[in-house]
Design an enzyme around this catalytic site. Structure first.
Site, PDB file in Angstrom:
ATOM      1  N   SER A 110      -0.936  -0.806   7.059  1.00 30.18           N
ATOM      2  CA  SER A 110      -1.073  -1.636   5.867  1.00 30.18           C
ATOM      3  C   SER A 110      -2.442  -1.444   5.215  1.00 30.18           C
ATOM      4  CB  SER A 110      -0.823  -3.104   6.238  1.00 30.18           C
ATOM      5  OG  SER A 110      -0.823  -3.929   5.115  1.00 30.18           O
ATOM      6  N   ASP A 261      -1.073  -2.303  -1.631  1.00 27.78           N
ATOM      7  CA  ASP A 261      -1.821  -1.875  -0.459  1.00 27.78           C
ATOM      8  C   ASP A 261      -1.204  -0.584   0.076  1.00 27.78           C
ATOM      9  OD1 ASP A 261       0.567  -2.926   0.477  1.00 27.78           O
ATOM     10  OD2 ASP A 261      -0.323  -3.793   2.268  1.00 27.78           O
ATOM     11  N   ASP A 263       0.981   0.291   2.430  1.00 33.42           N
ATOM     12  CA  ASP A 263       2.415   0.469   2.699  1.00 33.42           C
ATOM     13  C   ASP A 263       3.297  -0.209   1.660  1.00 33.42           C
ATOM     14  OD1 ASP A 263       1.699  -2.097   3.691  1.00 33.42           O
ATOM     15  OD2 ASP A 263       3.429  -2.122   5.033  1.00 33.42           O
ATOM     16  N   ASP A 265       3.639  -3.333   0.452  1.00 38.28           N
ATOM     17  CA  ASP A 265       4.269  -4.644   0.563  1.00 38.28           C
ATOM     18  C   ASP A 265       3.385  -5.771   0.040  1.00 38.28           C
ATOM     19  OD1 ASP A 265       2.393  -4.823   2.620  1.00 38.28           O
ATOM     20  OD2 ASP A 265       3.823  -5.569   4.120  1.00 38.28           O
TER      21      ASP A 265
END
Length: 495
Positions: A110, A261, A263, A265
């Protein structure tokens, strides 16, 4: 075969569950550790059935391909089949697994620093719960070490190419389904005439986001694309990125800037001036646009959510998507007809009963970045206003946040313990500037509401050795000043 007790492995390796998945230093995430976690997930939750497909995806961190390889080895050793979805946003993998009714594993760190990575786990029904985490960490598995001797990196080949059983060929269905979710939901001319910048950096969502915005009529401007991984934290936007937003908006005459960000999400949304919107305000706007009557959000989010009067019920939780999901399930069980969840980072979780216009929105109870971005843009188009104008009708409560990096968790806990039990300890940080604390909230960390109505919230990060600070005040300048002052005095005290 090597017998592995996951609890012991966690202690020895340092790779453990935080607020979202198992995370650790890349140097700690060995093939054995990653394969063992995959086995423990499938066996510990009773998901390891012969021929069971397991969706597997990854972000753009340079360490992710090697971890994917190890996870694939664990999946195969469990007797399951790898459905490799390649590089894609986490919510795209989650949506695909939900639709297919299969478990999923996402390799991503992340927003955390470059030298770290992580693994997220999903049941067929969605994100694993804290009870599921306990089942994984309590598992004992047998790992066949020779199964880890695979090619050094998974080959990212188009579907149908590559005959070697150890080569991971990419199934594009997950990305296609995720893009279609939003191109079907919104009008094809939604963003016609708008110039929207995409701060691409190393986001796994960058190409997908560009495709979706382009399909909805936007003139898309690519910004800041890089092959070097950049750990963008949407809760603690760097000064460099603040200045970039302002410069890009002016240079390219943009109507908005969208980013995520690593990834994909957690959204980062800038208005027409390049100012980045706070994630919890984005969540508030999105929940209202989708017609939510109940919102579930962590204790760290802005109190404008309640003060706005837009929602029948607001449920506060600990920080982390598993807690938000549990709150959403509770809301539905107790009569909530349309339920949404969101976090201070902007990640939006779509529950049941939400709509876009007259169209029902299928639930996706995991953090998503594209939905809140599109909701904010759609609201502005619908109201015929600029993105910044959407904030005008909201209560004037402002939040800021930042973090102390490389700050040991033990130090964080000692500080919070002192502030909690000693009625005068707060003076060492704020003197008498805020008055005495009127309320202490221990839901997650320590959230102090002072006599003057200002709020300071301190908590150790669940993913890294960091101390996070959130502040809420009547102006953005004051909130930011409180964060800066608090973190500086804490840092000075530990020199």
């Amino acid at each position: 075969m090597t017998k592995i007790n996951i609890q012991h492995m966690m202690a020895e390796s340092g790779v453990a569950f935080g607020t979202s998945g198992a995370r650790g230093l890349v140097s700690q995430m060995t093939d054995q550790v990653c394969a063992a976690y995959s086995l423990a997930f499938l066996h510990g939750l009773g998901l390891a059935k012969p021929g069971q497909r397991v969706a597997l995806g990854m972000d753009l961190r340079p360490s992710s391909p090697a971890i994917v390889r190890a996870c694939a080895a664990g999946i195969r050793q469990a007797g399951c089949e790898v459905d490799f979805c390649g590089m894609l946003p986490t919510p795209a993998l989650a949506l695909y697994a939900l639709a297919q009714g299969i478990p999923a594993i996402m390799v991503t760190g992340s927003h955390i620093p470059f030298d770290r990575n992580g693994i997220k786990f999903y049941r067929a029904e969605g994100e694993i719960s804290k009870a599921d985490e306990a089942a994984i960490t309590g598992a004992e598995i047998e790992l066949e070490e020779k199964s880890l001797f695979l090619p050094p990196h998974p080959s990212l080949l188009p579907e149908g190419e590559g005959a070697d059983a150890n080569v991971l060929t990419v199934n594009p269905a997950a990305l296609h389904q995720y893009r279609q979710r939003y191109t079907d939901l919104f009008a094809a001319d939604l963003l016609s005439g708008w110039r929207v910048g995409i701060y691409e950096h190393s986001s796994a969502a960058r190409d997908c986001l560009s495709d979706v915005l382009g399909a909805l009529g936007a003139d898309v401007v690519s910004l800041g694309r890089t092959d070097t991984f950049v750990p963008i934290d949407t809760e603690a936007v760097s000064e460099e990125d603040r200045q970039r937003g302002l410069a890009w908006a002016a240079e390219h005459r943009l109507d908005a800037i969208i980013s995520t960000d690593g990834d994909g999400d957690r959204p980062l949304i800038g208005d027409e001036t390049g100012n980045w919107l706070r994630g919890d305000i984005v969540g508030l706007l999105c929940a209202h646009f989708l017609g939510a009557d109940t919102v579930v959000t962590p204790v760290s989010c802005n109190t404008a959510i309640e003060a706005s009067g837009l929602f029948r019920q607001v449920i506060r939780t600990r920080i982390g998507s598993p807690y938000v999901i549990a709150g959403m399930e509770q809301a539905l069980a107790t009569g909530g007809s349309s339920v949404a969840g969101f976090e201070a980072n902007g990640g939006f979780l779509a529950g049941n009963g939400l709509t876009v216009g007259r169209q029902a929105l299928a639930a996706l109870p995991t953090r998503d970045a594209i939905l809140p971005a599109l909701a904010v843009l759609a609201m502005a188009r619908q109201q015929g206003c600029k993105v910044s104008d959407l904030l005008a009708g909201l209560p004037q409560r402002y939040t800021a946040s930042d973090r102390l990096q490389d700050f040991p968790v033990a130090n964080s806990r000692a500080l919070l313990d002192s502030l909690q039990r000693d009625d005068t300890a707060y003076r060492s940080l704020w003197d008498d500037e805020l008055g005495a604390p009127a309320q202490r909230d221990l839901t997650d960390g320590l959230r102090l509401t002072f006599e003057n109505g200002e709020i300071v919230h301190l908590r150790p990060s669940g993913n890294a050795p960091e101390l996070r600070c959130y502040a809420e005040a009547g102006s953005m300048e004051r909130a930011q000043a409180l964060v800066t002052l608090t973190l500086q005095r804490i840092a000075d005290g530990y020199k």
